[in-house]
Design a protein around this motif. Structure first.
Motif, PDB file in Angstrom:
ATOM      1  N   LEU A  79      15.650  18.530   3.985  1.00 16.40           N
ATOM      2  CA  LEU A  79      14.375  18.595   4.698  1.00 16.40           C
ATOM      3  C   LEU A  79      14.408  17.716   5.943  1.00 16.40           C
ATOM      4  O   LEU A  79      14.051  18.165   7.036  1.00 16.40           O
ATOM      5  CB  LEU A  79      13.236  18.153   3.774  1.00 16.40           C
ATOM      6  CG  LEU A  79      12.873  19.126   2.652  1.00 16.40           C
ATOM      7  CD1 LEU A  79      11.862  18.497   1.711  1.00 16.40           C
ATOM      8  CD2 LEU A  79      12.294  20.400   3.249  1.00 16.40           C
ATOM      9  N   THR A  80      14.843  16.455   5.787  1.00 22.72           N
ATOM     10  CA  THR A  80      14.855  15.539   6.928  1.00 22.72           C
ATOM     11  C   THR A  80      15.772  16.065   8.012  1.00 22.72           C
ATOM     12  O   THR A  80      15.409  16.114   9.199  1.00 22.72           O
ATOM     13  CB  THR A  80      15.350  14.148   6.477  1.00 22.72           C
ATOM     14  OG1 THR A  80      14.778  13.845   5.221  1.00 22.72           O
ATOM     15  CG2 THR A  80      14.978  13.101   7.478  1.00 22.72           C
ATOM     16  N   TRP A 127       0.825  -1.213   0.000  1.00 21.36           N
ATOM     17  CA  TRP A 127       0.000   0.000   0.000  1.00 21.36           C
ATOM     18  C   TRP A 127       0.852   1.252   0.000  1.00 21.36           C
ATOM     19  O   TRP A 127       0.390   2.335  -0.307  1.00 21.36           O
ATOM     20  CB  TRP A 127      -0.897   0.026   1.236  1.00 21.36           C
ATOM     21  CG  TRP A 127      -0.135  -0.163   2.526  1.00 21.36           C
ATOM     22  CD1 TRP A 127       0.127  -1.352   3.156  1.00 21.36           C
ATOM     23  CD2 TRP A 127       0.518   0.841   3.309  1.00 21.36           C
ATOM     24  NE1 TRP A 127       0.888  -1.133   4.270  1.00 21.36           N
ATOM     25  CE2 TRP A 127       1.145   0.196   4.397  1.00 21.36           C
ATOM     26  CE3 TRP A 127       0.611   2.236   3.201  1.00 21.36           C
ATOM     27  CZ2 TRP A 127       1.877   0.891   5.356  1.00 21.36           C
ATOM     28  CZ3 TRP A 127       1.344   2.926   4.167  1.00 21.36           C
ATOM     29  CH2 TRP A 127       1.969   2.252   5.225  1.00 21.36           C
ATOM     30  N   PHE A 128       2.128   1.092   0.325  1.00 24.46           N
ATOM     31  CA  PHE A 128       2.965   2.268   0.517  1.00 24.46           C
ATOM     32  C   PHE A 128       3.454   2.837  -0.810  1.00 24.46           C
ATOM     33  O   PHE A 128       3.970   2.115  -1.649  1.00 24.46           O
ATOM     34  CB  PHE A 128       4.154   1.901   1.398  1.00 24.46           C
ATOM     35  CG  PHE A 128       5.093   3.056   1.638  1.00 24.46           C
ATOM     36  CD1 PHE A 128       4.718   4.109   2.443  1.00 24.46           C
ATOM     37  CD2 PHE A 128       6.337   3.090   1.034  1.00 24.46           C
ATOM     38  CE1 PHE A 128       5.578   5.180   2.653  1.00 24.46           C
ATOM     39  CE2 PHE A 128       7.198   4.147   1.245  1.00 24.46           C
ATOM     40  CZ  PHE A 128       6.815   5.197   2.053  1.00 24.46           C
ATOM     41  N   THR A 129       3.250   4.150  -0.991  1.00 24.08           N
ATOM     42  CA  THR A 129       3.790   4.831  -2.154  1.00 24.08           C
ATOM     43  C   THR A 129       5.068   5.545  -1.734  1.00 24.08           C
ATOM     44  O   THR A 129       5.015   6.388  -0.847  1.00 24.08           O
ATOM     45  CB  THR A 129       2.797   5.882  -2.679  1.00 24.08           C
ATOM     46  OG1 THR A 129       1.497   5.307  -2.700  1.00 24.08           O
ATOM     47  CG2 THR A 129       3.188   6.352  -4.068  1.00 24.08           C
ATOM     48  N   PRO A 130       6.224   5.188  -2.321  1.00 19.51           N
ATOM     49  CA  PRO A 130       7.470   5.835  -1.891  1.00 19.51           C
ATOM     50  C   PRO A 130       7.433   7.343  -2.102  1.00 19.51           C
ATOM     51  O   PRO A 130       6.903   7.822  -3.105  1.00 19.51           O
ATOM     52  CB  PRO A 130       8.527   5.200  -2.801  1.00 19.51           C
ATOM     53  CG  PRO A 130       7.915   3.967  -3.322  1.00 19.51           C
ATOM     54  CD  PRO A 130       6.434   4.198  -3.365  1.00 19.51           C
ATOM     55  N   TRP A 131       7.992   8.053  -1.128  1.00 18.87           N
ATOM     56  CA  TRP A 131       8.153   9.504  -1.252  1.00 18.87           C
ATOM     57  C   TRP A 131       9.521   9.728  -1.869  1.00 18.87           C
ATOM     58  O   TRP A 131      10.513   9.790  -1.145  1.00 18.87           O
ATOM     59  CB  TRP A 131       8.097  10.195   0.101  1.00 18.87           C
ATOM     60  CG  TRP A 131       6.812  10.042   0.836  1.00 18.87           C
ATOM     61  CD1 TRP A 131       5.948   8.999   0.764  1.00 18.87           C
ATOM     62  CD2 TRP A 131       6.254  10.967   1.767  1.00 18.87           C
ATOM     63  NE1 TRP A 131       4.885   9.214   1.595  1.00 18.87           N
ATOM     64  CE2 TRP A 131       5.039  10.410   2.222  1.00 18.87           C
ATOM     65  CE3 TRP A 131       6.660  12.213   2.260  1.00 18.87           C
ATOM     66  CZ2 TRP A 131       4.232  11.059   3.148  1.00 18.87           C
ATOM     67  CZ3 TRP A 131       5.856  12.846   3.185  1.00 18.87           C
ATOM     68  CH2 TRP A 131       4.652  12.283   3.618  1.00 18.87           C
ATOM     69  N   ILE A 132       9.561   9.860  -3.182  1.00 19.12           N
ATOM     70  CA  ILE A 132      10.854   9.880  -3.854  1.00 19.12           C
ATOM     71  C   ILE A 132      11.735  11.018  -3.359  1.00 19.12           C
ATOM     72  O   ILE A 132      12.954  10.900  -3.298  1.00 19.12           O
ATOM     73  CB  ILE A 132      10.635   9.930  -5.375  1.00 19.12           C
ATOM     74  CG1 ILE A 132       9.984   8.610  -5.799  1.00 19.12           C
ATOM     75  CG2 ILE A 132      11.944  10.126  -6.123  1.00 19.12           C
ATOM     76  CD1 ILE A 132       9.498   8.579  -7.197  1.00 19.12           C
ATOM     77  N   ILE A 133      11.116  12.113  -2.946  1.00 20.12           N
ATOM     78  CA  ILE A 133      11.920  13.267  -2.535  1.00 20.12           C
ATOM     79  C   ILE A 133      12.820  12.924  -1.348  1.00 20.12           C
ATOM     80  O   ILE A 133      13.888  13.519  -1.183  1.00 20.12           O
ATOM     81  CB  ILE A 133      11.008  14.471  -2.197  1.00 20.12           C
ATOM     82  CG1 ILE A 133      11.828  15.763  -2.171  1.00 20.12           C
ATOM     83  CG2 ILE A 133      10.300  14.274  -0.873  1.00 20.12           C
ATOM     84  CD1 ILE A 133      11.012  17.014  -2.159  1.00 20.12           C
TER      85      ILE A 133
END
Lengths: 203, 308
Positions: free
Chosen positions: A180-181, A165-171
Motif C-alpha cells: 500500500l505505502t 495519543w497515537f494508535t499504531p496502524w499495525i497494517i
C-alpha cells in the motif's frame, strides 16, 4: 556521457525503486522500520559497487554464453562479505534482516546493472553508476521505512515522535502495508513527475 | 423530435424499465434502513454518529478522488452512500470516529476509485475498508459493547460460542439484543431489507440461498447448531448485502452458485477451524477475487450454439 550524469540518474530520473521498479522483494520485505530500510539499502549499495567494479573489469574475460552465472558468482562473493561484516559489527540489524541479506544475490537490480551497464562501459562509469543506483536504492528504502515506521510504531529510527495519543496502524508494518505505502508513494511521485515529463519520455 | 414520424428501432439491448444506478442504490439504502435504525436504538447515539461520519467521509472522498482523476463527479448516484452504510454496518458500535473516517477513505479511494470507480472494482469497497481497519486496529475493531448499556464490554455471540462455549438464545439473535457490529445485531432487520431487495429484483436469490445453504449443510455435518450459525454474526447481512454487490459478484447464474457455495465453505472453515470467531468478511472478499475466473468459465451456451 559524464561521470556526474551517470551518478545522478540513479537518484531520481532512473531511480531503481521509483522508476525502474527493481529490487521490489527486499523493498517490500524489510522496510517496516527506517533502520532496516537503511541497512538493507547500504548492504545492497555495497554489493552493487563491488559487483559492478569486478564485473566491469572482467567483461572481456568472461565468455558471453556463461556470463550470467559468472556475474552471480562475483555478486555472491560480495554478498557474503556484506553478510559477515554485518554479522560481526551490527549483530542486531543482521538478526532482523536475517535471510534477506543472502537474498541480495538474487536482487535483480544488481544483476540488471551488471548486465546492462557495468559490462557495457568502462570501469569508472560503472563505479559512478553503481554509486548512483546504490544511493537511489538506499534513500528509497529508508524513505519507505520512515513512512511505515511512523504509521506502524509512531517513531523514526526508533525515536518516538508521536505521543501517547497515537494508535499504531499495525497494517503499515505488515506485508500488505508495504504494498500500500509503495503504491501510494509511487502514485504521488508519478503525479509530481508528470508535470515536468511528457508521456512520450516515460517509455 | 421525431415523434409521430414512424418507428425508430435502436440496436439492442432494449431497455424496457426505468432502473438506473441511482434508483437501485437508493433502494439499497432503503433496504439498509431497518438494520441501521435498530442499531441506533440498540447502541445509542454513537452509532448514529458513526453512520453519519462514514456517509459524509464517503461522499467527500468520492468527490475528491473523481476531481483528481479528472472525471465527472457522481456523488449523487448513491453508490458512495451505499458503501458508507455497508461499512458503518460492519463497525463495532463504540469505535472512535476517526477510525471510521480512515476506513471510509480506504474503502472509497483504495477499494473503488483506484480501480477506476463504480463498476471497475474487484472487491467490495466496504469490505476492503473493514479489512484494512481490522488489520490496522485489531483491538479497537474487536471491542464490542453490551446492548442498551453504554461503555460496558461484552463478547459477540460467536465469540462467546468459540471461546467459552456459551450459546446465545435464538430470540435475542433474531430481535437484536446481542452485542456485535452495527448491522449484525438483528437477523429480523436484515431479513426485512434482504427480502425487499429480492422482491424488487435487485439481488439474485441464488447467492444468498447457496451461501446460507452451504453454511447450514456443512454446520449440520460438523455437528454444530446450524440455526445459531445462521442467525449469529454478520452471515445474513453478508449473504443479502455484501455478497450480492452487482459489481463484485459473477454475472452468470452458474457462477453465482459457485460464488455462494465457495463463500459458504470458506465461512465454515474460518468459523470452525480458523482463529477468528467470524469469517463473513474474508469469505466474501476471497470469493470476490475469483469472480473474473468464475465468469470466464461459466459463460452459458449461446442459444442455437452446438454444445461441446
Amino acid at each position: 556521457m559524464s561521470l556526474w550524469k551517470e551518478f545522478a540518474k540513479g537518484l531520481w530520473d532512473e531511480n531503481p525503486v521509483w522508476v525502474l521498479l527493481l529490487g521490489m522483494c527486499p523493498l517490500l520485505a524489510v522496510t517496516n522500520t527506517a533502520v532496516n530500510g537503511l541497512a538493507m539499502g547500504l548492504a545492497t549499495a555495497f554489493v552493487l559497487l563491488g559487483g559492478g567494479i569486478v564485473n566491469s573489469l572482467l567483461k572481456n574475460v568472461i565468455p558471453h554464453k556463461v556470463r550470467i552465472p559468472c556475474y552471480i558468482v562475483v555478486i555472491a562473493t560480495f554478498v557474503t562479505i556484506a553478510d559477515y561484516v554485518m554479522a560481526a559489527y551490527f549483530p542486531e540489524v543482521h538478526k532482523l534482516l536475517g535471510l534477506f541479506i543472502p537474498l541480495i544475490v538474487v536482487n535483480c537490480l544488481i544483476l540488471g546493472r551488471s548486465e546492462s551497464f557495468a559490462t557495457q562501459n568502462p570501469v569508472h562509469y560503472a563505479i559512478s553508476d553503481a554509486l548512483g543506483m546504490g544511493v537511489g536504492f538506499t534513500w528509497a528504502l529508508t524513505f519507505l521505512g520512515i513512512i511505515r515506521e511512523i504509521f506502524g510504531f509512531g517513531s523514526i529510527f526508533g525515536v518516538q515522535v508521536l505521543g501517547d495519543w497515537f494508535t499504531p496502524w499495525i497494517i503499515a508494518v505488515l506485508p500488505a502495508g508495504a504494498f500500500l505505502t509503495m503504491g501510494i508513494v509511487l502514485a504521488i511521485f508519478n503525479v509530481l513527475k508528470s508535470g515536468s515529463t511528457s508521456e512520450a519520455e516515460c517509455h | 423530435m421525431s415523434k409521430g414520424r414512424g418507428l425508430i428501432v435502436t440496436t439492442s439491448p432494449h431497455v424496457r424499465d426505468e432502473d438506473s444506478v441511482t434508483k437501485i442504490m437508493y433502494n439499497v439504502v432503503l433496504a439498509l434502513l431497518p438494520a441501521l435504525i435498530l442499531a441506533v436504538r440498540t447502541f445509542g447515539l454513537h452509532a448514529l454518529w458513526l453512520i453519519i461520519t462514514c456517509s459524509v467521509t464517503a461522499l467527500a472522498s468520492e468527490a475528491l478522488a473523481q476531481k483528481l482523476r479528472g472525471v465527472k463527479v457522481t456523488i449523487n448516484d448513491g453508490s458512495a452512500l451505499v458503501t458508507a452504510l455497508l461499512l458503518a454496518m460492519s463497525l463495532p458500535p463504540n469505535l472512535p470516529l476517526w477510525v471510521a473516517v480512515v476506513g471510509t477513505v480506504v474503502a472509497i479511494i483504495l477499494g473503488k476509485q483506484i480501480f477506476g470507480g463504480l463498476g471497475y472494482n474487484y472487491f467490495n469497497p466496504a469490505l476492503i475498508g473493514r479489512a484494512f481497519l481490522l488489520a490496522s486496529f485489531p483491538v479497537l475493531m474487536t471491542t464490542w459493547e453490551k446492548p442498551f448499556v453504554d461503555a460496558q464490554a461484552q463478547a459477540t455471540p460467536l465469540g462467546l460460542m468459540k471461546m467459552e462455549g456459551v450459546a446465545t438464545p435464538y430470540s435475542d439473535l433474531f430481535m437484536g439484543s446481542v452485542s456485535g457490529s452495527l448491522g449484525e445485531v438483528s437477523a429480523l432487520a436484515i431479513l426485512i431489507g434482504g427480502l425487499y431487495l429480492l422482491y424488487k429484483g435487485y439481488i439474485d436469490w441464488r447467492i444468498p440461498l447457496s451461501y446460507l445453504g452451504t453454511v447450514v449443510i456443512f454446520m449440520t455435518i460438523l455437528g454444530e447448531d446450524p440455526i445459531f450459525h445462521l442467525l449469529a454474526g454478520s452471515l445474513l447481512a453478508g449473504a443479502f448485502f455484501y455478497a450480492t454487490d452487482m459489481v463484485t459478484t459473477p454475472i452468470t447464474k452458474k457462477g453465482r452458485w459457485i460464488f455462494g457455495i465457495g463463500a459458504g465453505i470458506l465461512l465454515v472453515l474460518i468459523r470452525i477451524f480458523g482463529g477468528y470467531p467470524e469469517g463473513v468478511l474474508y469469505s466474501i472478499i476471497l470469493m470476490n477475487m475469483f469472480v473474473p475466473i468464475i465468469d470466464k468459465y461459466t459463460v452459458p451456451t449461446v442459444f442455437g450454439e452446438v454444445a461441446k
